[in-house]
Enzyme design. Sequence first.
Site, PDB file in Angstrom:
ATOM      1  N   PRO A  85       5.526  81.829 -19.910  1.00 27.53           N
ATOM      2  CA  PRO A  85       6.082  81.652 -21.255  1.00 27.53           C
ATOM      3  C   PRO A  85       7.605  81.624 -21.223  1.00 27.53           C
ATOM      4  CG  PRO A  85       5.382  83.926 -20.948  1.00 27.53           C
ATOM      5  CD  PRO A  85       5.047  83.199 -19.676  1.00 27.53           C
ATOM      6  N   GLY A  88       4.045  77.745 -23.080  1.00 29.10           N
ATOM      7  CA  GLY A  88       3.883  76.836 -24.210  1.00 29.10           C
ATOM      8  C   GLY A  88       3.478  77.430 -25.531  1.00 29.10           C
ATOM      9  N   CYS A 144      30.584  63.396 -34.875  1.00 27.19           N
ATOM     10  CA  CYS A 144      30.609  62.062 -35.468  1.00 27.19           C
ATOM     11  C   CYS A 144      29.310  61.306 -35.224  1.00 27.19           C
ATOM     12  CB  CYS A 144      31.795  61.288 -34.913  1.00 27.19           C
ATOM     13  SG  CYS A 144      33.310  62.190 -35.173  1.00 27.19           S
ATOM     14  N   TYR A 153      15.979  77.222 -25.689  1.00 27.30           N
ATOM     15  CA  TYR A 153      16.349  75.804 -25.766  1.00 27.30           C
ATOM     16  C   TYR A 153      17.529  75.594 -26.723  1.00 27.30           C
ATOM     17  CZ  TYR A 153      11.866  75.709 -23.457  1.00 27.30           C
ATOM     18  OH  TYR A 153      10.833  75.960 -22.588  1.00 27.30           O
ATOM     19  N   ARG A 189       9.666  79.948 -24.410  1.00 24.16           N
ATOM     20  CA  ARG A 189      10.072  79.976 -25.815  1.00 24.16           C
ATOM     21  C   ARG A 189       9.659  81.268 -26.520  1.00 24.16           C
ATOM     22  NH1 ARG A 189      10.786  75.269 -28.813  1.00 24.16           N
ATOM     23  NH2 ARG A 189       9.656  74.182 -27.176  1.00 24.16           N
TER      24      ARG A 189
END
Length: 421
Positions: free
Chosen positions: A276, A239, A346, A375, A278
């Site tokens: 961990p 995190g 769209c 991500y 990210r």
Amino acid sequence: MDHFLYRDGVLHAEDVPVADIAAEVGTPFYVYSTATLLRHFRLFDEALEGMDHLVCYAMKANSNQAVLRTLAEAGAGMDVVSGGEYRRARAAGVPGDRIVFSGVGKTADEIRIALEGGIRQFNVESEPEMILLDFIAREMGVRAPITIRVNPDVDAKTHAKIATGKSENKFGIPIARARDVYRMAAEMPGLEIIGVDVHIGSQLTELAPYELAYQKVAELTEQLRADGHTITRLDLGGGLGIPYERTNADPPLPSDYGALVKRTLGHLGCEIEIEPGRLIAGNAGLMVTQVIYVKSGEGRDFLILDGAMNDLIRPAMYDAYHDIIPVVEPEPGFEPHPYDIVGPVCESGDTFAKQRPMPPLKAGELVAFRSAGAYGAVMSSEYNSRPLIPEVLVKDDQFAVIRPRPTFDEMINRDTIPEWL
Ligand SMILES: *Cc1c(COP(=O)(O)O)cnc(C)c1O
């Protein structure tokens, strides 16, 4: 720090000009830097030096086989949240005893796969899961190593969609009930209690929530030991955030985090596990796209890119900020111009940035989204029948496609027509 820098006026990924990759694979694409992945893994590994520890990369951030292999060879374990991720980790050569299984909804099939293939531990998130795990383990004649994920009711002070440590979130067992649940677990012959698990959320930009959560874990560990349980491992989740937007208040470093872990939990003599995702993969990746049109609207101008929300959903999903930079370095002293930066999908939600000051750009030019390694590709889809974009891995002056762009035929032929049509 990452390894995407301008050199001689053009953006490089390590020693490879980003435009060379674009010329070979077409746009849009993701490109990852081996040196950055390894650097971030080692920062965590070094931050916990002096404590028995294992860094288990949360592979949901970026689960490409080549990324996993790169980290596994450097000594990383893996944190998986599905049977698919478990298979991916094994396929990348990660042994079962380096794989941790997290997640609130593990199915019987997923539990079996992990027990058969080998697992470091299950992070159990509920009583019903514990009962099922005990049943399957006994059926297979094994004991499943477990920690129980506790929910410490701590505000991670992050985006609501990625906060997991408040009592209203679906994750973990309320810490107030933990002792009862450990007592239940101790009576289940299919389970072997190893430790305690906690993960309070993602993209945390301060250490204070960790401090609160880890103090509660320390207290709980002492109570559990007093209750007669053997607690030898603490899984502290992941995190830690990354600086998507350069500000004066950059998130804390892994070394600060490591010092906090030692201060709050070091005295317990447990093996420490962290997860961990990210911070390892985020700044190790760019998404590179091309400007299709520069469109003048009513009082605002749009940069229309060939990359879209289906390729990188973070801005639409989490209101996320990504730095967007031209691949050809702008002239010093350029006059910035505000653009709305959008994709072709769209939906008005297909907007990466509003009124973002940018250097002058023309159709055909390349831009790179920074901090897109985590991500990004894993959350992409083929919405609007846009094929999944390729992933490329760079190492020094070499690059390789690590997931090719499917052809349109491959994409279309995945569908099948029932015989009555
Ligand atoms: C998502 C997740 C992580 C990784 O979070 P990052 O913010 O990517 O570091 C770690 N552990 C668990 C249980 C998770 O769900």
